[in-house]
Each structure stands twice: as structure tokens, then as C-alpha cells.
Design a protein around this motif. Structure first.
Motif, PDB file in Angstrom:
ATOM      1  N   VAL A 189       0.856  -1.174   0.000  1.00  0.00           N
ATOM      2  CA  VAL A 189       0.000   0.000   0.000  1.00  0.00           C
ATOM      3  C   VAL A 189       0.897   1.230   0.000  1.00  0.00           C
ATOM      4  O   VAL A 189       1.876   1.294   0.749  1.00  0.00           O
ATOM      5  N   HIS A 190       0.561   2.209  -0.851  1.00  0.00           N
ATOM      6  CA  HIS A 190       1.345   3.451  -0.907  1.00  0.00           C
ATOM      7  C   HIS A 190       0.729   4.468   0.047  1.00  0.00           C
ATOM      8  O   HIS A 190      -0.477   4.732  -0.007  1.00  0.00           O
ATOM      9  N   ARG A 191       1.539   5.004   0.926  1.00  0.00           N
ATOM     10  CA  ARG A 191       1.092   6.071   1.836  1.00  0.00           C
ATOM     11  C   ARG A 191       1.625   7.391   1.319  1.00  0.00           C
ATOM     12  O   ARG A 191       2.829   7.540   1.093  1.00  0.00           O
ATOM     13  N   GLU A 192       0.744   8.340   1.143  1.00  0.00           N
ATOM     14  CA  GLU A 192       1.135   9.669   0.670  1.00  0.00           C
ATOM     15  C   GLU A 192       1.893  10.413   1.770  1.00  0.00           C
ATOM     16  O   GLU A 192       1.775  10.092   2.956  1.00  0.00           O
ATOM     17  N   ALA A 193       2.637  11.424   1.361  1.00  0.00           N
ATOM     18  CA  ALA A 193       3.339  12.278   2.327  1.00  0.00           C
ATOM     19  C   ALA A 193       2.290  13.000   3.174  1.00  0.00           C
ATOM     20  O   ALA A 193       1.198  13.320   2.699  1.00  0.00           O
ATOM     21  N   ARG A 194       2.629  13.232   4.431  1.00  0.00           N
ATOM     22  CA  ARG A 194       1.680  13.895   5.325  1.00  0.00           C
ATOM     23  C   ARG A 194       2.423  14.675   6.397  1.00  0.00           C
ATOM     24  O   ARG A 194       3.629  14.521   6.570  1.00  0.00           O
ATOM     25  N   THR A 195       1.692  15.458   7.125  1.00  0.00           N
ATOM     26  CA  THR A 195       2.274  16.219   8.228  1.00  0.00           C
ATOM     27  C   THR A 195       1.913  15.524   9.535  1.00  0.00           C
ATOM     28  O   THR A 195       0.758  15.162   9.752  1.00  0.00           O
ATOM     29  N   GLY A 196       2.916  15.334  10.379  1.00  0.00           N
ATOM     30  CA  GLY A 196       2.694  14.712  11.677  1.00  0.00           C
ATOM     31  C   GLY A 196       3.143  15.652  12.782  1.00  0.00           C
ATOM     32  O   GLY A 196       3.531  16.794  12.525  1.00  0.00           O
ATOM     33  N   ARG A 197       3.108  15.186  13.990  1.00  0.00           N
ATOM     34  CA  ARG A 197       3.523  16.002  15.138  1.00  0.00           C
ATOM     35  C   ARG A 197       4.551  15.235  15.961  1.00  0.00           C
ATOM     36  O   ARG A 197       4.395  14.039  16.211  1.00  0.00           O
ATOM     37  N   ASN A 198       5.593  15.941  16.375  1.00  0.00           N
ATOM     38  CA  ASN A 198       6.560  15.379  17.307  1.00  0.00           C
ATOM     39  C   ASN A 198       5.878  15.356  18.670  1.00  0.00           C
ATOM     40  O   ASN A 198       5.502  16.402  19.189  1.00  0.00           O
ATOM     41  N   PRO A 199       5.689  14.173  19.279  1.00  0.00           N
ATOM     42  CA  PRO A 199       4.956  14.106  20.544  1.00  0.00           C
ATOM     43  C   PRO A 199       5.652  14.815  21.714  1.00  0.00           C
ATOM     44  O   PRO A 199       4.992  15.247  22.661  1.00  0.00           O
ATOM     45  N   GLN A 200       6.976  14.965  21.646  1.00  0.00           N
ATOM     46  CA  GLN A 200       7.682  15.623  22.746  1.00  0.00           C
ATOM     47  C   GLN A 200       7.573  17.140  22.681  1.00  0.00           C
ATOM     48  O   GLN A 200       7.407  17.798  23.699  1.00  0.00           O
ATOM     49  N   THR A 201       7.674  17.686  21.469  1.00  0.00           N
ATOM     50  CA  THR A 201       7.676  19.142  21.322  1.00  0.00           C
ATOM     51  C   THR A 201       6.365  19.698  20.782  1.00  0.00           C
ATOM     52  O   THR A 201       6.100  20.886  20.918  1.00  0.00           O
ATOM     53  N   GLY A 202       5.562  18.861  20.129  1.00  0.00           N
ATOM     54  CA  GLY A 202       4.324  19.321  19.526  1.00  0.00           C
ATOM     55  C   GLY A 202       4.550  20.015  18.186  1.00  0.00           C
ATOM     56  O   GLY A 202       3.619  20.504  17.563  1.00  0.00           O
ATOM     57  N   LYS A 203       5.796  20.062  17.739  1.00  0.00           N
ATOM     58  CA  LYS A 203       6.148  20.724  16.493  1.00  0.00           C
ATOM     59  C   LYS A 203       5.728  19.864  15.288  1.00  0.00           C
ATOM     60  O   LYS A 203       5.846  18.656  15.323  1.00  0.00           O
ATOM     61  N   ALA A 204       5.239  20.526  14.237  1.00  0.00           N
ATOM     62  CA  ALA A 204       4.827  19.828  13.024  1.00  0.00           C
ATOM     63  C   ALA A 204       6.062  19.317  12.282  1.00  0.00           C
ATOM     64  O   ALA A 204       7.075  20.013  12.189  1.00  0.00           O
ATOM     65  N   ILE A 205       5.970  18.077  11.784  1.00  0.00           N
ATOM     66  CA  ILE A 205       7.063  17.495  10.998  1.00  0.00           C
ATOM     67  C   ILE A 205       6.483  16.897   9.721  1.00  0.00           C
ATOM     68  O   ILE A 205       5.298  16.542   9.670  1.00  0.00           O
ATOM     69  N   LYS A 206       7.321  16.803   8.681  1.00  0.00           N
ATOM     70  CA  LYS A 206       6.888  16.211   7.424  1.00  0.00           C
ATOM     71  C   LYS A 206       7.237  14.722   7.443  1.00  0.00           C
ATOM     72  O   LYS A 206       8.356  14.349   7.765  1.00  0.00           O
ATOM     73  N   ILE A 207       6.271  13.903   7.089  1.00  0.00           N
ATOM     74  CA  ILE A 207       6.485  12.463   6.981  1.00  0.00           C
ATOM     75  C   ILE A 207       6.460  12.134   5.492  1.00  0.00           C
ATOM     76  O   ILE A 207       5.478  12.424   4.804  1.00  0.00           O
ATOM     77  N   ALA A 208       7.547  11.547   4.996  1.00  0.00           N
ATOM     78  CA  ALA A 208       7.695  11.271   3.564  1.00  0.00           C
ATOM     79  C   ALA A 208       6.738  10.176   3.097  1.00  0.00           C
ATOM     80  O   ALA A 208       6.323   9.313   3.880  1.00  0.00           O
ATOM     81  N   ALA A 209       6.406  10.219   1.812  1.00  0.00           N
ATOM     82  CA  ALA A 209       5.591   9.167   1.198  1.00  0.00           C
ATOM     83  C   ALA A 209       6.415   7.884   1.148  1.00  0.00           C
ATOM     84  O   ALA A 209       7.635   7.927   0.995  1.00  0.00           O
ATOM     85  N   ARG A 210       5.745   6.743   1.278  1.00  0.00           N
ATOM     86  CA  ARG A 210       6.453   5.465   1.219  1.00  0.00           C
ATOM     87  C   ARG A 210       5.467   4.335   1.018  1.00  0.00           C
ATOM     88  O   ARG A 210       4.255   4.495   1.188  1.00  0.00           O
TER      89      ARG A 210
END
Length: 90
Positions: free
Chosen positions: A54-75
Motif C-alpha cells: 500500500v502506498h502512503r502519501e506524504a503527510r504532516t505529523g507532530r513530534n509528541p515531545q515538542t508538539g512541532k509539526a514534521i513532514k512524513i515522507a511518502a512510502r
């Protein structure tokens, strides 16, 4: 159950050597891996289940420690859907 436990169980149940059981497990996992690498990778084991790519598109996630938004690559990821016989036996 670990790989070693599985090899021991297969060797005992099938009445074969542990070396032969290890080769069989390696051949199975290599075969599934090779099939999933193909464009529409899918392996169906009737009664046991289906492995599919299954292909997962790129998405925005959150670092649970800082709450900062991070980019999660497609894979590509592997999905397993259990078959009817496996569902009923558990």
C-alpha cells in the motif's frame, strides 16, 4: 514465537531437519518479499491471509515531545489481511 521457534516447530511437525526447515522459511520470506516489490505486489495464501503493498502519501505529523509539526515522507508499506480460516481459528 521467534524465527528459531518456528523453524523447530516446522522441522518437528513435517519430520524434516532444522536446516531444511530454515531453508523453507527463507524461501517463503524471500518469495513474499520479491512479490511485494513488483508494481502491484500482492501475495494471497488462501485460508491464511493476504499480504499487499500500500502506498502512503506524504503527510504532516507532530513530534509528541515538542508538539512541532514534521513532514512524513511518502512510502510503501506492507498490509496483512487475515483470511477466514485464520480469523476463525483464533
Amino acid at each position: 514465537m521467534t524465527r528459531t521457534d518456528l523453524i523447530n516447530k516446522i522441522a518437528e511437525d513435517a519430520g524434516i531437519t532444522k536446516t531444511a526447515a530454515a531453508k523453507a522459511i527463507s524461501a517463503l520470506t524471500d518469495g513474499i518479499t520479491d512479490a511485494l516489490k513488483e508494481k502491484d505486489g500482492k501475495v494471497v495464501l488462501i485460508g491464511f491471509g493476504t499480504f499487499s503493498k500500500v502506498h502512503r502519501e506524504a503527510r504532516t505529523g507532530r513530534n509528541p515531545q515538542t508538539g512541532k509539526a514534521i513532514k512524513i515522507a511518502a512510502r510503501n508499506v506492507v498490509k496483512f489481511s487475515p483470511g477466514k480460516k485464520l480469523k476463525e481459528s483464533i
